[in-house]
Design a protein around this motif. Structure first.
Motif, PDB file in Angstrom:
ATOM      1  N   GLN A  88      92.525 -34.821 -45.460  1.00 47.30           N
ATOM      2  CA  GLN A  88      93.000 -33.472 -45.120  1.00 47.30           C
ATOM      3  C   GLN A  88      94.490 -33.465 -44.776  1.00 47.30           C
ATOM      4  O   GLN A  88      95.010 -32.479 -44.268  1.00 47.30           O
ATOM      5  CB  GLN A  88      92.170 -32.901 -43.969  1.00 47.30           C
ATOM      6  N   GLY A  89      95.176 -34.590 -45.018  1.00 46.50           N
ATOM      7  CA  GLY A  89      96.622 -34.626 -44.881  1.00 46.50           C
ATOM      8  C   GLY A  89      97.156 -35.061 -43.530  1.00 46.50           C
ATOM      9  O   GLY A  89      98.341 -34.857 -43.252  1.00 46.50           O
ATOM     10  N   VAL A  90      96.335 -35.661 -42.682  1.00 47.10           N
ATOM     11  CA  VAL A  90      96.808 -36.109 -41.377  1.00 47.10           C
ATOM     12  C   VAL A  90      97.465 -37.478 -41.557  1.00 47.10           C
ATOM     13  O   VAL A  90      96.796 -38.481 -41.776  1.00 47.10           O
ATOM     14  CB  VAL A  90      95.649 -36.184 -40.350  1.00 47.10           C
ATOM     15  N   HIS A  91      98.791 -37.497 -41.474  1.00 49.39           N
ATOM     16  CA  HIS A  91      99.550 -38.727 -41.728  1.00 49.39           C
ATOM     17  C   HIS A  91      99.229 -39.828 -40.727  1.00 49.39           C
ATOM     18  O   HIS A  91      99.187 -41.001 -41.088  1.00 49.39           O
ATOM     19  CB  HIS A  91     101.053 -38.438 -41.746  1.00 49.39           C
ATOM     20  N   ALA A  92      98.994 -39.474 -39.474  1.00 51.81           N
ATOM     21  CA  ALA A  92      98.677 -40.483 -38.455  1.00 51.81           C
ATOM     22  C   ALA A  92      97.382 -41.213 -38.820  1.00 51.81           C
ATOM     23  O   ALA A  92      97.246 -42.408 -38.561  1.00 51.81           O
ATOM     24  CB  ALA A  92      98.553 -39.838 -37.085  1.00 51.81           C
ATOM     25  N   ALA A  93      96.439 -40.510 -39.432  1.00 52.74           N
ATOM     26  CA  ALA A  93      95.178 -41.147 -39.846  1.00 52.74           C
ATOM     27  C   ALA A  93      95.457 -42.193 -40.921  1.00 52.74           C
ATOM     28  O   ALA A  93      94.873 -43.283 -40.906  1.00 52.74           O
ATOM     29  CB  ALA A  93      94.198 -40.093 -40.370  1.00 52.74           C
ATOM     30  N   LYS A  94      96.364 -41.875 -41.828  1.00 56.39           N
ATOM     31  CA  LYS A  94      96.727 -42.836 -42.875  1.00 56.39           C
ATOM     32  C   LYS A  94      97.338 -44.087 -42.266  1.00 56.39           C
ATOM     33  O   LYS A  94      97.040 -45.213 -42.682  1.00 56.39           O
ATOM     34  CB  LYS A  94      97.693 -42.190 -43.871  1.00 56.39           C
ATOM     35  N   ALA A  95      98.184 -43.917 -41.258  1.00 60.91           N
ATOM     36  CA  ALA A  95      98.819 -45.057 -40.594  1.00 60.91           C
ATOM     37  C   ALA A  95      97.768 -45.930 -39.904  1.00 60.91           C
ATOM     38  O   ALA A  95      97.832 -47.162 -39.984  1.00 60.91           O
ATOM     39  CB  ALA A  95      99.852 -44.572 -39.580  1.00 60.91           C
ATOM     40  N   HIS A  96      96.791 -45.308 -39.247  1.00 64.10           N
ATOM     41  CA  HIS A  96      95.727 -46.084 -38.591  1.00 64.10           C
ATOM     42  C   HIS A  96      94.884 -46.826 -39.618  1.00 64.10           C
ATOM     43  O   HIS A  96      94.481 -47.969 -39.388  1.00 64.10           O
ATOM     44  CB  HIS A  96      94.840 -45.174 -37.741  1.00 64.10           C
ATOM     45  N   LEU A  97      94.621 -46.196 -40.755  1.00 61.50           N
ATOM     46  CA  LEU A  97      93.854 -46.859 -41.817  1.00 61.50           C
ATOM     47  C   LEU A  97      94.604 -48.077 -42.342  1.00 61.50           C
ATOM     48  O   LEU A  97      93.996 -49.115 -42.603  1.00 61.50           O
ATOM     49  CB  LEU A  97      93.557 -45.879 -42.961  1.00 61.50           C
ATOM     50  N   GLU A  98      95.916 -47.957 -42.485  1.00 61.38           N
ATOM     51  CA  GLU A  98      96.717 -49.093 -42.937  1.00 61.38           C
ATOM     52  C   GLU A  98      96.651 -50.232 -41.934  1.00 61.38           C
ATOM     53  O   GLU A  98      96.575 -51.386 -42.312  1.00 61.38           O
ATOM     54  CB  GLU A  98      98.167 -48.661 -43.163  1.00 61.38           C
ATOM     55  N   GLN A  99      96.667 -49.907 -40.634  1.00 63.18           N
ATOM     56  CA  GLN A  99      96.596 -50.932 -39.591  1.00 63.18           C
ATOM     57  C   GLN A  99      95.286 -51.701 -39.646  1.00 63.18           C
ATOM     58  O   GLN A  99      95.276 -52.918 -39.545  1.00 63.18           O
ATOM     59  CB  GLN A  99      96.715 -50.309 -38.196  1.00 63.18           C
ATOM     60  N   ILE A 100      94.168 -50.999 -39.832  1.00 59.77           N
ATOM     61  CA  ILE A 100      92.886 -51.696 -39.825  1.00 59.77           C
ATOM     62  C   ILE A 100      92.601 -52.368 -41.154  1.00 59.77           C
ATOM     63  O   ILE A 100      91.757 -53.255 -41.208  1.00 59.77           O
ATOM     64  CB  ILE A 100      91.705 -50.782 -39.391  1.00 59.77           C
ATOM     65  N   SER A 101      93.323 -51.986 -42.198  1.00 54.65           N
ATOM     66  CA  SER A 101      93.140 -52.631 -43.497  1.00 54.65           C
ATOM     67  C   SER A 101      93.914 -53.930 -43.600  1.00 54.65           C
ATOM     68  O   SER A 101      93.527 -54.832 -44.323  1.00 54.65           O
ATOM     69  CB  SER A 101      93.573 -51.694 -44.620  1.00 54.65           C
ATOM     70  N   SER A 102      95.043 -54.021 -42.898  1.00 55.85           N
ATOM     71  CA  SER A 102      95.865 -55.240 -42.987  1.00 55.85           C
ATOM     72  C   SER A 102      95.387 -56.259 -41.968  1.00 55.85           C
ATOM     73  O   SER A 102      95.026 -55.900 -40.860  1.00 55.85           O
ATOM     74  CB  SER A 102      97.343 -54.897 -42.758  1.00 55.85           C
ATOM     75  N   PRO A 103      95.409 -57.552 -42.345  1.00 56.63           N
ATOM     76  CA  PRO A 103      94.910 -58.606 -41.445  1.00 56.63           C
ATOM     77  C   PRO A 103      95.756 -58.810 -40.212  1.00 56.63           C
ATOM     78  O   PRO A 103      96.886 -58.461 -40.140  1.00 56.63           O
ATOM     79  CB  PRO A 103      94.924 -59.868 -42.296  1.00 56.63           C
TER      80      PRO A 103
END
Length: 103
Positions: A88-103
């Motif tokens: 739905q376009g929430v940029h902060a959610a994308k940043a959190h997803l990147e954090q949990i995806s990276s080791p």
């Protein structure tokens, strides 16, 4: 007008007050027990709004599951809600997803 959600404020409030008691002790723990109850209330309110499609609430629910704030930590649920918010376009959610995806 879009005011900032109140749930996004006060992260880490009440920490660092060493009274020698644990939050699990409940009574007498004071601030920690109050903070835990407040986090649980916020989680329930945000979950209701998230289920209704509110993208900011979806972000908050995802963060709660990610950090175990107001709900038991659950990385799968965290990812699910963060992905919904990101769609739905929430940029902060994308940043959190990147954090949990990276080791």
């Amino acid at each position: 007008g879009g005011a900032a959600p109140r749930g996004a404020v006060g992260k880490g409030a009440g920490k660092g007050k060493g009274s020698g008691t644990t939050a699990a002790a409940g009574r007498g723990g004071g601030d920690a027990a109050q903070d835990a109850r407040r986090a649980e209330r916020m989680f329930r309110l945000n979950l209701r709004s998230a289920e209704a499609g509110d993208p900011v609430a979806q972000l908050e629910v995802g963060k709660a599951y990610l950090h175990g704030a107001g709900a038991a930590a659950d990385p799968e649920q965290a990812r699910r809600w963060l992905e919904q918010a990101a769609l739905q376009g929430v940029h902060a959610a994308k940043a959190h997803l990147e954090q949990i995806s990276s080791p």
